[in-house]
Design a protein around this motif. Structure first.
Motif, PDB file in Angstrom:
ATOM      1  N   LYS A  21     -14.660   1.477   7.155  1.00 14.05           N
ATOM      2  CA  LYS A  21     -13.567   0.719   7.787  1.00 14.05           C
ATOM      3  C   LYS A  21     -12.803   1.556   8.819  1.00 14.05           C
ATOM      4  O   LYS A  21     -12.626   1.139   9.962  1.00 14.05           O
ATOM      5  N   SER A  22     -12.355   2.740   8.390  1.00 13.74           N
ATOM      6  CA  SER A  22     -11.620   3.602   9.329  1.00 13.74           C
ATOM      7  C   SER A  22     -12.517   4.086  10.456  1.00 13.74           C
ATOM      8  O   SER A  22     -12.084   4.192  11.607  1.00 13.74           O
ATOM      9  N   THR A  23     -13.771   4.373  10.112  1.00 13.54           N
ATOM     10  CA  THR A  23     -14.737   4.814  11.128  1.00 13.54           C
ATOM     11  C   THR A  23     -14.847   3.775  12.239  1.00 13.54           C
ATOM     12  O   THR A  23     -14.919   4.114  13.421  1.00 13.54           O
ATOM     13  N   ASP A  82      -4.965   0.195  10.675  1.00 14.03           N
ATOM     14  CA  ASP A  82      -5.740   0.812   9.606  1.00 14.03           C
ATOM     15  C   ASP A  82      -4.817   1.070   8.411  1.00 14.03           C
ATOM     16  O   ASP A  82      -4.022   2.007   8.416  1.00 14.03           O
ATOM     17  N   GLU A  83      -4.948   0.225   7.412  1.00 14.18           N
ATOM     18  CA  GLU A  83      -4.161   0.330   6.179  1.00 14.18           C
ATOM     19  C   GLU A  83      -2.665   0.484   6.435  1.00 14.18           C
ATOM     20  O   GLU A  83      -2.022   1.375   5.909  1.00 14.18           O
ATOM     21  N   PHE A  95      -2.697   4.310  12.936  1.00 16.72           N
ATOM     22  CA  PHE A  95      -3.462   5.200  12.073  1.00 16.72           C
ATOM     23  C   PHE A  95      -3.030   5.130  10.612  1.00 16.72           C
ATOM     24  O   PHE A  95      -1.875   4.857  10.294  1.00 16.72           O
ATOM     25  N   GLN A  96      -4.014   5.416   9.757  1.00 15.47           N
ATOM     26  CA  GLN A  96      -3.769   5.362   8.323  1.00 15.47           C
ATOM     27  C   GLN A  96      -2.755   6.415   7.895  1.00 15.47           C
ATOM     28  O   GLN A  96      -1.855   6.149   7.121  1.00 15.47           O
ATOM     29  N   LEU A 140      -6.736  -6.342  10.750  1.00 16.61           N
ATOM     30  CA  LEU A 140      -6.054  -5.656   9.652  1.00 16.61           C
ATOM     31  C   LEU A 140      -7.099  -5.033   8.740  1.00 16.61           C
ATOM     32  O   LEU A 140      -7.876  -5.743   8.102  1.00 16.61           O
ATOM     33  N   ILE A 141      -7.137  -3.703   8.711  1.00 15.92           N
ATOM     34  CA  ILE A 141      -8.040  -3.038   7.777  1.00 15.92           C
ATOM     35  C   ILE A 141      -7.237  -2.821   6.502  1.00 15.92           C
ATOM     36  O   ILE A 141      -6.162  -2.214   6.543  1.00 15.92           O
TER      37      ILE A 141
END
Lengths: 464, 237
Positions: free
Chosen positions: B40-42, B163-164, B85-86, B192-193
């Motif tokens: 997901k983040s990738t 991302d989260e 960013f997460q 939305l991740i």
């Protein structure tokens, strides 16, 4: 070093025709020193001090530590240059060429902004000076050193060369022998000078070494902030800048001395700066070094009175072919004295920075505290940073803290900024400016803006 | 808006995303869910152009009808892509104002920008000192996420990938963040991740994508997210 080698568009890389009236021949001799002293109509004690210092200069070997100084050729330097007969007191009286130069570095704007009096040095003689009436009303003396000696001979005699002796080091001896210009400041008891006193320095003749001498006396309970900002045009051969600054901080007085050093990259900048701080006095050096080929500078505080406090905040930025060997000296001689050194250095494109510091706590300095923090930021593999901290603690009732960090510019941080639409070079500039922010927030906004701009300029060059 | 074609993403030699194909449309909200390590983040990093993430030659990232594969992260951002960013880093000596001022040079005057930042941070209930000091310095998880959203709102991009943004924050922050995203989502593509259904109760997704081992293994609507909440990912093949 040829100007072609410089891959950096020097913002102030211009010069105007020399307008000197008397220009000494290259090289130094007893005869020339006598001539300088005579031209200035100096008292005999000063002539003698100059000659004695010259002898010390001849006898002292070159320093064998720190940066390589072998490229300095003392015989190729012009030691005295007088550009107009006497200091002018208004902008209109200045020769056109000089005005042009000042226009480019923005002196009039600075004057409008600060209104605290501008003393600008043009080729070793102060030619432009405007002192606010308020300063005069308060009894504050703000003159060029030559006028200071003429108008306050007793005061100058009492303090001149009393902290930095002619025997101190080779370059302080040289300065004592041939000094010209610089500032003389006296702040009477209890007087607080609210706006900073500013001096602009400028080297404008090829091979011309600048040897200004500054003496600041802050009497009991007074306050003054002195600022020197330097810009210089580029020349193809090396120039020497060997200044001496002596500051006397009396009981409960406070002095801040801010430097933004931005010499062009062929200048050897070898400066001796020292202060003596009496009971409960405070001395703060804010020292930003961006330019020059070589800088060796270690502002010092002799904490002589009980409860005296000393502080050195410094920034050094070294890019290609530059050596910034900077640091601080704190000498604790009395009880309850405290010192704080915060040094931030940045090296990029093969530049080299060194932090060199000495903290000496004497045996009588009970209950003193020392804080040293040096952070180095290295931007690439070619660049280098070294730390040489020395501590001599002769008393066991002392609180000593020392912190040092070395870091590289984080790739993740750069990506973060890029992801906001900021170019890589701008992102690096922003991060470097962030790194030095703890110090830049201490200096007036105009200088901060200038510093940030210069760093961004450097950073964009590194990616080009 | 954004088309991913034959997307392969590698970190060093390891392939994380495998031949992914998808079209994200304007004016829609997407939820990307999936177990840890599913990529997901990738996906977010590949879309913004993180230099550590390498794409195969046949991979295409088409944004507004142009392949942006060769563009650096700053160019992609300028074209209208934003990633929150997460774990936002803290930046010493750089305030959110300085950052945005540089990012928007020539587009907005500093005074207007300052007022805008003040307005948005009031709406998001970000403490004033967090705006003035170094970005994310001494900020809690929730405050960091709010500062990310603040930047996103002001940059006003076409595609926003979060991302989260719902991880490590309390209910009040989640509500504020969701409210703001709902307010600005019009004419944008929102991705939305997330691991949890929680945020999807406030921001209703048009599509829910399940990512596993670098592939989209299932696509559905809001009900799919609810099902996952009940049964976990293991029921999916």
């Amino acid at each position: 070093m040829s100007s072609k080698k410089l891959n950096f568009q020097y913002r102030y890389g211009f010069s105007v025709p020399e307008v000197s009236i008397f220009k000494a021949k290259k090289g130094l001799s007893k005869k020339l020193i006598k001539k300088i002293s005579q031209l200035k109509n100096e008292p005999s004690w000063m002539t003698e001090l100059r000659l004695k210092a010259y002898q010390v200069f001849i006898n002292k070997p070159m320093p064998t530590w720190g940066a390589d100084l072998s490229k300095i050729n003392f015989d190729e330097i012009i030691y005295y240059l007088k550009s107009t007969d006497k200091p002018k007191s208004s902008w209109e009286e200045l020769p056109e060429e000089i005005k042009e130069t000042y226009d480019k570095i923005g002196v009039p704007e600075a004057e409008k902004k600060f209104l605290a009096g501008v003393s600008a040095q043009f080729e070793s003689e102060v030619v432009y000076k405007s002192i606010q009436k308020q300063l005069q009303k308060q009894g504050v003396v703000f003159l060029d050193m030559d006028s200071g000696l003429r108008e306050y001979p007793e005061l100058v005699k009492e303090y001149f060369s009393k902290i930095v002796s002619i025997y101190d080091n080779k370059f302080a001896a040289l300065n004592s022998a041939v000094w010209s210009g610089g500032s003389f400041v006296y702040v009477p008891k209890g007087v607080k000078v609210t706006l900073p006193l500013q001096a602009y320095f400028r080297i404008n003749a090829q091979n011309f070494g600048q040897f200004e001498r500054t003496l600041i006396i802050a009497d009991e309970g007074s306050y003054v902030h002195y600022i020197e900002g330097c810009t210089a045009p580029i020349y193809t051969t090396s120039s020497l800048h060997a200044a001496v600054v002596e500051i006397f901080v009396k009981k409960k007085a406070r002095v801040r001395y801010t430097t933004v050093q931005n010499w062009s990259k062929n200048v050897f900048n070898l400066v001796t700066k020292r202060s003596r701080v009496e009971e409960e006095g405070v001395m703060e050096w804010v020292d930003c070094n961006l330019g020059s080929q070589v800088t060796m500078k270690y502002p010092s505080c002799i904490l002589a009175g009980e409860g005296a406090r000393g502080e050195v905040l410094s920034i050094a930025y070294a890019s290609s072919d530059q050596v910034q060997d900077a640091g601080a000296k704190m000498i604790h001689l009395a009880r309850n004295t405290s010192s704080r050194i915060i040094s931030k250095s940045i090296s990029s494109r093969g530049g080299r920075t060194s932090y060199r510091g000495l903290v000496h706590v004497g045996k009588n300095a009970y209950n003193s505290s020392v804080y040293v923090s040096c952070d180095a930021l290295i931007l690439d593999e070619k660049s280098r940073s070294d730390t040489y901290p020395t501590m001599k603690i002769e008393n066991n009732q002392v609180d000593v803290q020392h912190e040092a960090t070395v870091e590289k510019l984080g790739e993740e941080k750069i990506l973060y900024l890029q992801s906001r639409g900021i170019k890589k070079s701008d992102a690096e500039g922003l991060l470097v400016n962030g790194f030095i922010e703890p110090i830049t927030k201490e200096i007036p906004l105009e200088y901060t803006v200038e510093l940030n701009r210069l760093i961004n300029l450097e950073m964009s060059g590194s990616v080009g | 808006m954004l088309t991913l074609k034959n997307l392969d993403v590698f970190v060093e030699e390891k392939q994380i995303i495998k031949d992914l194909n998808y079209v994200f449309e304007k004016n829609k909200v997407y939820a990307v869910m999936g177990p840890n390590g599913s990529g997901k983040s990738t996906l977010a990093y590949a879309i913004i152009g993180h230099p550590h993430y390498r794409l195969s030659e046949k991979s295409k990232i088409i944004f507004n009808n142009k392949d942006i594969k060769e563009d650096g992260p700053d160019k992609r951002a300028k074209k209208g892509i934003f990633v929150s960013f997460q774990q936002p880093l803290s930046l010493q000596g750089v305030s959110v104002f300085q950052l945005l001022r540089l990012a928007l040079t020539g587009k907005i005057d500093p005074l207007t920008l300052k007022k805008k930042i003040e307005k948005i941070s009031q709406e998001l209930e970000i403490k004033k000192e967090l705006i003035e000091r170094s970005l994310n310095d001494g900020a809690s998880g929730g405050e960091r996420k709010k500062l990310e959203l603040l930047q996103g709102v002001i940059l006003n991009p076409k595609l926003m990938i979060f991302d989260e943004i719902d991880t490590g924050i309390d209910v009040d922050s989640l509500k504020k963040i969701s409210l703001m995203i709902n307010k600005i989502k019009k004419n944008k593509t929102i991705v939305l991740i997330t691991h949890y259904n929680r945020i999807l109760k406030y921001i209703k997704p048009d599509k829910v994508l399940i990512l596993k081992e670098g592939k989209i293994i299932k696509e559905g609507d809001y009900l799919l997210a609810e099902e996952i909440e009940k049964k976990g990912y293991s029921f999916l093949k």
